[in-house]
Design an enzyme around this catalytic site. Sequence first.
Site, short mmCIF file in Angstrom:
data_model
loop_
_atom_site.label_atom_id
_atom_site.label_comp_id
_atom_site.label_asym_id
_atom_site.label_seq_id
_atom_site.Cartn_x
_atom_site.Cartn_y
_atom_site.Cartn_z
N ASP A 464 0.85 -1.19 0.00
CA ASP A 464 0.00 0.00 0.00
C ASP A 464 0.89 1.25 0.00
OD1 ASP A 464 -2.92 0.99 0.44
OD2 ASP A 464 -1.72 2.16 1.86
N ASN A 472 -3.09 12.95 -3.90
CA ASN A 472 -4.24 13.32 -4.74
C ASN A 472 -4.80 14.69 -4.33
OD1 ASN A 472 -4.28 11.10 -6.43
ND2 ASN A 472 -5.50 9.87 -5.02
N ASP A 481 -2.24 9.33 -10.62
CA ASP A 481 -2.25 8.24 -11.61
C ASP A 481 -0.86 8.02 -12.18
OD1 ASP A 481 -4.91 7.90 -11.21
OD2 ASP A 481 -5.56 8.91 -13.05
N GLU A 508 -4.81 2.30 -4.26
CA GLU A 508 -3.35 2.33 -4.16
C GLU A 508 -2.78 1.04 -3.57
OE1 GLU A 508 -4.95 4.47 -0.43
OE2 GLU A 508 -5.48 4.18 -2.53
#
Length: 589
Positions: A464, A472, A481, A508
Amino acid sequence: MSRWIYSLAALLAVFLIGLWYTANAQVSGSASQEPISLSYLSSDEPLSLSDIYEKSRADWQPLASNRASFGYTDDQYWLRVQIERKSYDRILHIGYPLLDELNIYWVQSDNVKTYALGDHKPYYERPILTSEFSVPLPAGESGTLYMSALTESSMRLPISIRSETQFFDAQMQKRLAEGIYFGVLLCMAVYNLFGFVASREPEFGLYSLYTLFFGGLMLSLDGLGFRYLWPESLFLQDKGIPIFGSLTFLTAALFAYQLLRLKQYRTTLARGLFIMAGLSIFTLLLGIFASYKVSIHVLLIFAAPGCLYLLIVGAYLWRKGLVYAKMFTIAWGTLLVSVIANSLGYLGVIDSMFIQRHAIMLGSGIEILLLSWVLAVRYSEQRREKLEAQQRYNEELEDNVAERTFELQIALRELQDVNSELEKKNSEDSLTGLYNRRYFSQQLEKEYRRAYRSKVGLCLLMIDIDHFKKINDNYGHFIGDQILKGLAQRLKQSAKRPADVVCRYGGEEFAIILPDTTRQHAEIFATQLVETIRDNPFPTDSGERSITISVGIAELNSLAGQSTESLFKTADEALYRAKRDGRDKVVTI
């Protein structure tokens, strides 16, 4: 005829692809070797380790590379290399299987480990059972390593040091090309043996024997025969090359005589083939009763002229207009070039292990395939002469069938391509190009069953990205992305084995399935991965961005009746602990 051409073209393509793959694997394998500094000395009389201690520093000469090559010699050669301490197990590999005596002394501060190797000793006494010579270098140990070698073959000592994983990966890649090569030889031998049984034509039987004897020669050269076929026979290991080499040239001469019908064109050339057969019997007797040193030199001297004579015979018949003489000439020309290259390598003129390992393999593979094609053409010509009237109708019908079959194959191939594309899209994550969660569940179940059945290791890594929401929020989803795509590429580059599976589990989160892997190796892999991600920022449109990851590891315990659900749950819990305990770390449960 067309089916034969298609079949041989397919076999040749597979053969060349296998060797190309091994060549690339060899290049990448060389890059994975640890750098080593070698020095050597030679003596015309045997020296012991205590004698070596008394030698001064000036007696040792440095080697420019780790591929020592001294040609044919009676001298004893000693090599010296310093082994530094490492935190992981390694393997010292001497990539030449034809050394008669190879003694390795690992001198450490408190003791000396001795390994007595060589193909004059039983195969199962080797510390690591490979076709060449390998010894373990355990983690945490260092010292000075001495090697002494004596051999009646060419004195070559290509040395490399790799980690266990890198060593066995290189061995697997090498076995792939060898499997393709010997598979082609076996197919040709069995097919032409059936041809002999069906037609009673002697050239089919002679060609089948020629292929088998050539395979025996290659098995002896690569040490694979000693490993798989005659590990208890020191005599055959010592005499295999001259014996199989002589039998190869004997059957080649008889095969060429039967195939080319030289007595119908020029009896002088036919007599030359009988002389070649007689010399082959002479070298065979030398191989059985004389020393290896004498017999191998005679065989090497005889090999190139023998191939050259067959090349001259083929060129003569080519000029006479024989249909199959052209391919016959090309076949023997290819083998001649490879034999010369191999002989120069063993004599020490060419210092290239790739040429020695693969030149004769490539040349002989092409030659055997082309000769099989020549034999098929020859047999087809005879049948056409006998059944010319009937064959006109058969050819027309066969052309129509071949055309329809070809059209059907094209349609089936197009349908297969469409199905493959759909299957790929169903199992692929559109953003990262990794496998998706659906494929992950299927593959985890598959590997779980295989591990449970075979009693081998299986590890699952759940990964993770730490604080990905902040990325973000601060830089936008487009930058997020880009980081996801970059991380996916690095995960794929890290999981190098073909069986390793990298998936995007969601958001993620990523998952890596590591078959045939113990917990210790998985922890090493995960730790290196965490460090690589931490130390190498990702390029994005907003500049370089650094991230860290947390990794949870779970190992399959088949004895405890663990299921895929519990394996996944354990890995997920380990990931949770890693994030709870500060992130940017690896946790194993």
